[in-house]
Design a protein around this motif. Structure first.
Motif, PDB file in Angstrom:
ATOM      1  N   SER A  17      -1.922   7.086 -11.123  1.00 56.05           N
ATOM      2  CA  SER A  17      -1.963   6.610  -9.726  1.00 56.05           C
ATOM      3  C   SER A  17      -3.128   5.652  -9.527  1.00 56.05           C
ATOM      4  O   SER A  17      -3.006   4.636  -8.843  1.00 56.05           O
ATOM      5  CB  SER A  17      -2.126   7.786  -8.756  1.00 56.05           C
ATOM      6  OG  SER A  17      -1.051   8.651  -8.893  1.00 56.05           O
TER       7      SER A  17
ATOM      8  N   GLY B 285      -2.827   1.660  -8.621  1.00 53.95           N
ATOM      9  CA  GLY B 285      -3.575   1.096  -7.501  1.00 53.95           C
ATOM     10  C   GLY B 285      -4.419  -0.088  -7.938  1.00 53.95           C
ATOM     11  O   GLY B 285      -4.430  -1.128  -7.298  1.00 53.95           O
TER      12      GLY B 285
ATOM     13  N   TYR C  57      -9.471   7.573  -4.483  1.00 53.49           N
ATOM     14  CA  TYR C  57      -9.747   9.001  -4.330  1.00 53.49           C
ATOM     15  C   TYR C  57      -9.099   9.786  -5.479  1.00 53.49           C
ATOM     16  O   TYR C  57      -9.723  10.680  -6.063  1.00 53.49           O
ATOM     17  CB  TYR C  57      -9.229   9.476  -2.964  1.00 53.49           C
ATOM     18  CG  TYR C  57      -9.053  10.959  -2.849  1.00 53.49           C
ATOM     19  CD1 TYR C  57     -10.143  11.805  -2.715  1.00 53.49           C
ATOM     20  CD2 TYR C  57      -7.774  11.528  -2.910  1.00 53.49           C
ATOM     21  CE1 TYR C  57      -9.981  13.174  -2.637  1.00 53.49           C
ATOM     22  CE2 TYR C  57      -7.599  12.892  -2.828  1.00 53.49           C
ATOM     23  CZ  TYR C  57      -8.704  13.719  -2.695  1.00 53.49           C
ATOM     24  OH  TYR C  57      -8.543  15.075  -2.636  1.00 53.49           O
ATOM     25  N   LEU C  58      -7.848   9.421  -5.820  1.00 50.71           N
ATOM     26  CA  LEU C  58      -7.177  10.127  -6.917  1.00 50.71           C
ATOM     27  C   LEU C  58      -7.909   9.880  -8.243  1.00 50.71           C
ATOM     28  O   LEU C  58      -7.947  10.756  -9.111  1.00 50.71           O
ATOM     29  CB  LEU C  58      -5.715   9.679  -7.012  1.00 50.71           C
ATOM     30  CG  LEU C  58      -4.828  10.166  -5.854  1.00 50.71           C
ATOM     31  CD1 LEU C  58      -3.431   9.589  -5.956  1.00 50.71           C
ATOM     32  CD2 LEU C  58      -4.749  11.690  -5.819  1.00 50.71           C
TER      33      LEU C  58
ATOM     34  N   HIS D  49      -4.287   0.147   6.839  1.00 54.53           N
ATOM     35  CA  HIS D  49      -4.234  -0.427   5.491  1.00 54.53           C
ATOM     36  C   HIS D  49      -5.465  -0.025   4.691  1.00 54.53           C
ATOM     37  O   HIS D  49      -5.366   0.342   3.520  1.00 54.53           O
ATOM     38  CB  HIS D  49      -4.169  -1.957   5.573  1.00 54.53           C
ATOM     39  CG  HIS D  49      -2.849  -2.461   6.072  1.00 54.53           C
ATOM     40  ND1 HIS D  49      -2.662  -3.739   6.530  1.00 54.53           N
ATOM     41  CD2 HIS D  49      -1.659  -1.854   6.183  1.00 54.53           C
ATOM     42  CE1 HIS D  49      -1.409  -3.887   6.894  1.00 54.53           C
ATOM     43  NE2 HIS D  49      -0.781  -2.759   6.709  1.00 54.53           N
TER      44      HIS D  49
ATOM     45  N   ILE E  77       0.836  -1.207   0.000  1.00 58.25           N
ATOM     46  CA  ILE E  77       0.000   0.000   0.000  1.00 58.25           C
ATOM     47  C   ILE E  77       0.870   1.256   0.000  1.00 58.25           C
ATOM     48  O   ILE E  77       0.624   2.200  -0.752  1.00 58.25           O
ATOM     49  CB  ILE E  77      -0.981  -0.022   1.198  1.00 58.25           C
ATOM     50  CG1 ILE E  77      -2.011  -1.132   0.980  1.00 58.25           C
ATOM     51  CG2 ILE E  77      -1.679   1.310   1.366  1.00 58.25           C
ATOM     52  CD1 ILE E  77      -2.879  -1.436   2.168  1.00 58.25           C
TER      53      ILE E  77
ATOM     54  N   VAL F  90      -2.795  12.027   5.345  1.00 57.04           N
ATOM     55  CA  VAL F  90      -3.808  13.050   5.657  1.00 57.04           C
ATOM     56  C   VAL F  90      -5.211  12.501   5.388  1.00 57.04           C
ATOM     57  O   VAL F  90      -6.125  12.642   6.199  1.00 57.04           O
ATOM     58  CB  VAL F  90      -3.557  14.327   4.821  1.00 57.04           C
ATOM     59  CG1 VAL F  90      -4.656  15.354   5.058  1.00 57.04           C
ATOM     60  CG2 VAL F  90      -2.214  14.925   5.169  1.00 57.04           C
TER      61      VAL F  90
ATOM     62  N   GLU G 228       2.202  13.038   3.772  1.00 64.94           N
ATOM     63  CA  GLU G 228       1.764  12.338   2.568  1.00 64.94           C
ATOM     64  C   GLU G 228       0.249  12.475   2.424  1.00 64.94           C
ATOM     65  O   GLU G 228      -0.460  12.502   3.432  1.00 64.94           O
ATOM     66  CB  GLU G 228       2.093  10.850   2.686  1.00 64.94           C
ATOM     67  CG  GLU G 228       3.563  10.520   2.626  1.00 64.94           C
ATOM     68  CD  GLU G 228       4.138  10.723   1.240  1.00 64.94           C
ATOM     69  OE1 GLU G 228       3.398  10.594   0.257  1.00 64.94           O
ATOM     70  OE2 GLU G 228       5.340  11.041   1.158  1.00 64.94           O
ATOM     71  N   LEU G 229      -0.208  12.492   1.170  1.00 69.43           N
ATOM     72  CA  LEU G 229      -1.650  12.578   0.927  1.00 69.43           C
ATOM     73  C   LEU G 229      -2.379  11.415   1.606  1.00 69.43           C
ATOM     74  O   LEU G 229      -3.409  11.601   2.241  1.00 69.43           O
ATOM     75  CB  LEU G 229      -1.923  12.564  -0.582  1.00 69.43           C
ATOM     76  CG  LEU G 229      -3.378  12.344  -0.988  1.00 69.43           C
ATOM     77  CD1 LEU G 229      -4.260  13.494  -0.522  1.00 69.43           C
ATOM     78  CD2 LEU G 229      -3.516  12.159  -2.482  1.00 69.43           C
ATOM     79  N   SER G 230      -1.798  10.202   1.513  1.00 68.51           N
ATOM     80  CA  SER G 230      -2.485   9.036   2.085  1.00 68.51           C
ATOM     81  C   SER G 230      -2.601   9.167   3.605  1.00 68.51           C
ATOM     82  O   SER G 230      -3.604   8.747   4.184  1.00 68.51           O
ATOM     83  CB  SER G 230      -1.761   7.745   1.715  1.00 68.51           C
ATOM     84  OG  SER G 230      -0.438   7.796   2.135  1.00 68.51           O
TER      85      SER G 230
ATOM     86  N   ILE H 288     -10.405  16.932  -0.666  1.00 68.46           N
ATOM     87  CA  ILE H 288     -10.842  15.842   0.237  1.00 68.46           C
ATOM     88  C   ILE H 288     -12.202  16.216   0.833  1.00 68.46           C
ATOM     89  O   ILE H 288     -13.106  15.395   0.934  1.00 68.46           O
ATOM     90  CB  ILE H 288      -9.808  15.580   1.361  1.00 68.46           C
ATOM     91  CG1 ILE H 288      -8.484  15.087   0.779  1.00 68.46           C
ATOM     92  CG2 ILE H 288     -10.337  14.550   2.358  1.00 68.46           C
ATOM     93  CD1 ILE H 288      -7.402  14.797   1.803  1.00 68.46           C
TER      94      ILE H 288
ATOM     95  N   HIS I  81      -5.456  19.149  -1.996  1.00 66.93           N
ATOM     96  CA  HIS I  81      -6.365  18.141  -1.456  1.00 66.93           C
ATOM     97  C   HIS I  81      -6.928  18.550  -0.098  1.00 66.93           C
ATOM     98  O   HIS I  81      -8.024  18.185   0.259  1.00 66.93           O
ATOM     99  CB  HIS I  81      -5.642  16.796  -1.318  1.00 66.93           C
ATOM    100  CG  HIS I  81      -5.192  16.253  -2.642  1.00 66.93           C
ATOM    101  ND1 HIS I  81      -6.061  15.685  -3.533  1.00 66.93           N
ATOM    102  CD2 HIS I  81      -3.982  16.236  -3.233  1.00 66.93           C
ATOM    103  CE1 HIS I  81      -5.390  15.312  -4.608  1.00 66.93           C
ATOM    104  NE2 HIS I  81      -4.131  15.635  -4.457  1.00 66.93           N
TER     105      HIS I  81
ATOM    106  N   GLY J 127      -5.257   3.531   3.627  1.00 67.87           N
ATOM    107  CA  GLY J 127      -4.191   3.653   2.621  1.00 67.87           C
ATOM    108  C   GLY J 127      -4.681   3.176   1.261  1.00 67.87           C
ATOM    109  O   GLY J 127      -4.349   3.772   0.226  1.00 67.87           O
ATOM    110  N   ALA J 128      -5.499   2.124   1.262  1.00 66.06           N
ATOM    111  CA  ALA J 128      -5.985   1.565   0.001  1.00 66.06           C
ATOM    112  C   ALA J 128      -7.047   2.441  -0.649  1.00 66.06           C
ATOM    113  O   ALA J 128      -7.418   2.228  -1.801  1.00 66.06           O
ATOM    114  CB  ALA J 128      -6.547   0.167   0.245  1.00 66.06           C
TER     115      ALA J 128
ATOM    116  N   LEU K 248      -3.604  -3.269  -5.953  1.00 65.94           N
ATOM    117  CA  LEU K 248      -4.366  -3.344  -4.694  1.00 65.94           C
ATOM    118  C   LEU K 248      -5.682  -4.105  -4.821  1.00 65.94           C
ATOM    119  O   LEU K 248      -6.519  -4.038  -3.925  1.00 65.94           O
ATOM    120  CB  LEU K 248      -4.638  -1.924  -4.159  1.00 65.94           C
ATOM    121  CG  LEU K 248      -3.410  -1.121  -3.749  1.00 65.94           C
ATOM    122  CD1 LEU K 248      -3.824   0.242  -3.226  1.00 65.94           C
ATOM    123  CD2 LEU K 248      -2.601  -1.843  -2.692  1.00 65.94           C
TER     124      LEU K 248
ATOM    125  N   VAL L 148     -10.663  12.300  -8.187  1.00 66.27           N
ATOM    126  CA  VAL L 148     -10.148  13.658  -8.431  1.00 66.27           C
ATOM    127  C   VAL L 148      -9.888  13.842  -9.934  1.00 66.27           C
ATOM    128  O   VAL L 148     -10.223  14.885 -10.512  1.00 66.27           O
ATOM    129  CB  VAL L 148      -8.857  13.926  -7.611  1.00 66.27           C
ATOM    130  CG1 VAL L 148      -8.225  15.255  -8.003  1.00 66.27           C
ATOM    131  CG2 VAL L 148      -9.162  13.944  -6.121  1.00 66.27           C
TER     132      VAL L 148
ATOM    133  N   THR M  85      -6.615   5.708  -1.110  1.00 66.53           N
ATOM    134  CA  THR M  85      -5.965   6.835  -1.794  1.00 66.53           C
ATOM    135  C   THR M  85      -6.025   6.739  -3.329  1.00 66.53           C
ATOM    136  O   THR M  85      -6.427   7.698  -3.979  1.00 66.53           O
ATOM    137  CB  THR M  85      -4.514   6.987  -1.298  1.00 66.53           C
ATOM    138  OG1 THR M  85      -4.522   6.957   0.115  1.00 66.53           O
ATOM    139  CG2 THR M  85      -3.884   8.285  -1.776  1.00 66.53           C
TER     140      THR M  85
END
Lengths: 234, 416
Positions: free
Chosen positions: B297, B301, B368-369, B359, A144, B239, B235-237, B155, A233, B362-363, B305, B372, B365
């Motif tokens: 991205s 993923g 979400y991108l 986890h 991840i 936040v 990091e974005l993930s 976000i 963001h 994190g998965a 993932l 976006v 992110t």
């Protein structure tokens, strides 16, 4: 001649029956001890669960509970503690059963060997269990994190982390069981050393491309930065 | 009442002051002289007659501790929270907001305004709209509407605001505000929400969601302050995990209440939005954005993932995501309905602890991108007003998919 054969068969049958009859009290003692401890395990786990729920253990554990549930997501701290109590009693039951078997049987050597080897088996099983959880957790964490860092070899990294931990755990478990002796140590040393050497060579030989790619990225960065600055963001 | 620990000196100071009409809380460290200069002028602009006011701020001021209460405006410092600094700036702000609200509650304030420690809100004349509706007694909470361009606060725009609106039933644009104003009735609830949160110190403060669950009246006010949060090195993930994780915790804690909410009510808006020329939108914002890195991205993923997503998402969503990976970046659009269901499924997996929560978040992110990228393509050549309409459509889709979430929440294994 048939009489001799019949006699020999009857003798050996008699010996088997005698052997079973000699072992039977030991086996019964083992089963009885295990049953008693299973009942005790169930009773104590129910008691511990009720007690922990009464003192709101999960809530009191606060942030620590978060860390704990990261490793075992499907379990609450209370259920983990209850399971530990239950399986602790079962393990004690097995040990007491083995010693009861030894006391009741006429073959103390077998039970003595089992009694001394059992902790090794339990230890190895525990090592393997913990190693498996650790490998799975680390592999997922690496995967991840690497994906979120946009690393294209994320899966390779995750698989590498998982197998390194699994190999290390297996070597430790086998060593704990005294299986393979020095062969395991040697094989593990060669394998681990080989992996590290292979990685070092791969990084060393591949770094030229990596550096050039990084420089190319740096050269094209002003465009990307402009792009990034337009997106907020948070 | 409040579970906020206050030092003995602060308590004594509060007892000496007694009660007050208005508390201005500063959510963070601030220089006392700077505060004095800006706050006194702002408070005097609020009412024609002087208000008995207490200003609470983070810091240590020996003179303030020992000086007997005398004037109309009193200053009470409160100590910095002992929280873990690794939890990020939002958690520090939330802890400071809670401390300010707890002091206001102790002082039995009729109204309490909490502002960011950069004091930007105090420099904006429009910020009186935050306070006036609460003083009038018609509103329990007034939340701000900050001027933002269409590519800012994504976000919040894509997840926090529509999810809060759908579940808690109030159309609040910023459910995680830096500045807000609350009435005396709701102060104890904000400090010590009901049902109690399991980890009060480690959670962000969602004032509009709490007030909505208490049946309070919520208003919104356009203010022209914009705040910057120290997010260097974050990091974005990380936040995303922190903000979304906190909202998911809130959803878990209030499950019994939000399940009864149907639809959403508008929150009355005070003040006027900034004129077109004054928005933070730059000429560059009008141009379309290159969405290729965002799309890449998302693709990365989905390639790596899937095994994690399979634990969280139902087969239909996985199939839809698979289909999206076959599109070119120009064709790529993540349907809002799919995004809403993904968010709901992640909220459910968070509750069920299908995988470790770090986890899980994190998965989220890359997904979400992906959203976006889709949003940026949609609003690339549109005006800010059209982008707002696009976000309103998204929020309505979150609302229309709430029955899906309800059904999954109540019978989690039915879809899988």
């Amino acid at each position: 001649m048939w009489e001799h054969i019949e006699q020999a068969l009857q003798d050996s049958m008699g010996r088997v029956t005698t052997k079973i009859a000699t072992l039977l009290p030991g086996i019964l003692a083992f089963i009885l001890a295990l049953l008693i401890f299973l009942i005790l395990a169930w009773l104590f786990s129910v008691l511990v669960r009720a007690l922990l729920k009464a003192v709101k253990f999960d809530e009191r554990l606060g942030s620590g509970a978060n860390t704990l549930t990261e490793w075992s997501p499907a379990s609450t701290p209370t259920s983990l503690a209850t399971r530990i109590v239950f399986w602790g009693f079962v393990a004690i039951g097995v040990l007491v059963g083995v010693s009861a078997f030894e006391a009741a049987s006429a073959e103390p050597a077998v039970s003595a060997y089992m009694f001394t080897y059992l902790p090794h088996i339990v230890g190895a099983a525990l090592l393997f269990f913990v190693g498996n959880i650790l490998a799975r957790f680390l592999s997922r964490s690496v995967l991840i994190t690497a994906v979120n860092l946009n690393l294209h070899y994320a899966r390779l990294l995750a698989t590498g982390a998982k197998w390194l931990v699994l190999i290390l755990t297996t070597a430790m478990a086998l060593d704990h069981l005294s299986i393979g002796g020095q062969i395991v140590d040697l094989a593990f040393g060669i394998l681990f050393g080989g992996i590290v050497l292979a990685l070092a060579l791969a990084v060393g030989l591949g770094s030229r491309d990596l550096v050039s790619r990084s420089l190319e990225r740096e050269a094209s960065r002003p465009m990307e930065t402009q792009q990034e600055e337009r997106l907020h963001h948070f | 009442m409040a579970r906020i620990e206050l030092p003995e000196e602060t308590r004594k100071r509060v007892e000496a002051i007694g009660t007050t009409e208005f508390v201005l809380g500063i959510a963070g460290p601030v220089h006392p002289q700077d505060l004095r200069a800006k706050a006194i002028e702002w408070i005097s602009s609020l009412a024609t007659t002087p208000l008995k006011t207490v200003i609470v701020y983070m810091g240590v001021d020996e003179r303030a501790q020992t000086r007997p209460p005398a004037g109309v405006i009193e200053f009470v410092p409160y100590p910095p929270s002992q929280g873990d600094p690794s939890t990020g700036p939002w958690m520090e702000i939330a802890n400071a907001q809670r401390s300010a609200l707890a002091l206001a509650s102790l002082l039995q304030a009729k109204v309490c305004a909490v502002v960011h420690s950069d004091l930007a809100a105090l420099l904006d004349p429009a910020s009186r709209f935050l306070v006036a509706p609460v003083f009038d007694g018609k509103f329990d909470l007034v939340s701000p509407i900050y001027p933002e361009s269409k590519y800012e606060g994504l976000i919040n725009k894509g997840l926090l605001a529509p999810l809060s609106r759908a579940l808690f039933g109030r159309r609040v644009r910023f459910p995680l505000p830096f500045d807000f104003c609350a009435s005396a009735r709701l102060l104890p609830k904000l400090v010590d929400p009901n049902p109690p949160r399991s980890q009060p110190g480690a959670q962000l403060l969602w004032p509009s969601n709490i007030v909505a669950m208490e049946g309070g009246q919520i208003g919104q006010a356009h203010i022209r302050a914009s705040h910057t949060t120290q997010s260097d090195g974050l990091e974005l993930s990380a936040v995303l995990g922190q903000l979304v994780g906190s909202l998911f915790q809130e959803i878990e804690a209030c499950a019994a209440q939000w399940q009864r909410v149907r639809g959403s009510q508008p929150a009355e808006i005070f003040g006027a939005p900034p004129p077109e020329g004054e928005t933070t939108e730059t000429p560059a914002d009008v141009k379309p954005l290159d969405t290729h890195p965002l799309f890449d991205s998302f693709l990365l993923g989905s390639r790596n993932l899937e095994e994690v997503w399979r634990l969280v998402l139902p087969p239909v969503s996985l199939f839809e995501l698979k289909r999206l990976t076959r599109l070119t970046p120009e064709q790529f659009r993540m349907p809002d309905e799919l995004w809403a269901r993904i968010v709901y499924d992640f909220a459910l997996a968070y509750r069920l602890r299908r995988i470790g929560r770090t986890h899980l978040l994190g998965a989220l992110t890359p997904l979400y991108l992906g959203w976006v990228a889709s949003y940026a393509q949609d609003v690339g050549s549109t005006s800010a007003a059209e982008a707002d309409q696009r976000l309103d459509r998204l929020a309505r889709i979150f609302e229309s998919n709430k029955p899906y979430f309800l059904s999954r929440w109540r019978w989690p294994d039915r879809t899988n």
